[in-house]
Design an enzyme around this catalytic site. Sequence first.
Site, PDB file in Angstrom:
ATOM      1  N   SER A 139       0.859  -1.189   0.000  1.00  0.00           N
ATOM      2  CA  SER A 139       0.000   0.000   0.000  1.00  0.00           C
ATOM      3  C   SER A 139       0.891   1.233   0.000  1.00  0.00           C
ATOM      4  CB  SER A 139      -0.857   0.010   1.266  1.00  0.00           C
ATOM      5  OG  SER A 139      -1.355   1.308   1.520  1.00  0.00           O
ATOM      6  N   TYR A 152      -1.791  -1.448  10.372  1.00  0.00           N
ATOM      7  CA  TYR A 152      -1.906  -1.772   8.940  1.00  0.00           C
ATOM      8  C   TYR A 152      -0.665  -1.302   8.176  1.00  0.00           C
ATOM      9  CZ  TYR A 152      -3.773  -1.270   4.131  1.00  0.00           C
ATOM     10  OH  TYR A 152      -3.980  -1.309   2.773  1.00  0.00           O
TER      11      TYR A 152
END
Length: 246
Positions: A139, A152
């Site tokens: 990401s 995350y």
Amino acid sequence: MRRFEGRVAVVSGAAQGMGKAVAERLGQEGATVIAVDINGAGAAATAKALGGKSYGLAVDIGEEDQVNKLFADVAAKFGKLDVLVNVAAIVPFVKWDELNFKEWRRVLRVNLDGLYLMCRAGSDLMRKNNYGRIVNFSSNSIFAGTPNMAHYVASKGGVLTFTRALATELGGFKITVNSVCPGLTDTEGVQASPHKEAFGFVEMLQAIKGKGVPADIVPAVAFLASDEAHWITGQALNVDAGMVRW
Ligand code: 4PL
């Protein structure tokens, strides 16, 4: 293009969002797709739309037995695995002051433990044929340090660096391992979370304006998963309209 004719591909997170979009593209280009998701009905729906020998399977990628059973099934049915795309992940929105170890573990169990289990068993099958393409979803939040998801961000940094190490381990078997780093993308998961409020801020930072959708991410994944990307391994590719440049 029919870049995946005769190829067998496992795609995790295939019930919705970017995983579904990747599964659809690989299938449209000729692959037999094993669509995997914790939501087995959603995975089955994705696979059914592709027809042929594609099928869906309910798998919790954090459970070693379930992951090993998945690849044993692929081995029994097809005798090989050509492509593995790891999209499945938990995308949390938890303020730092509310983050605790239980929540940290919940996310790391899937996003990093699950990735390890999928790559372990998947690449063990790929090795038998000296061919393989693994694409892992990181990401662009790992470069931005995106708020409200420290666990995350940590997990996705691990995805990128594990990808580098795995590329080294598997190069001798002609298996490439790369990651893509999408930016904020308009998916069912994002729409169901407070992250949907961030599109305006994210767009301000993008070199190319607009709201990212799964179809914007798919071409980079398909390229890295294709035969002709054989000279590219251990790399990370940002796919975020130029929000971050590194
Ligand atoms: C920039 O991966 O990369 C929100 C939510 N904003 O999950 C992400 C950015 C989110 C991201 C992400």
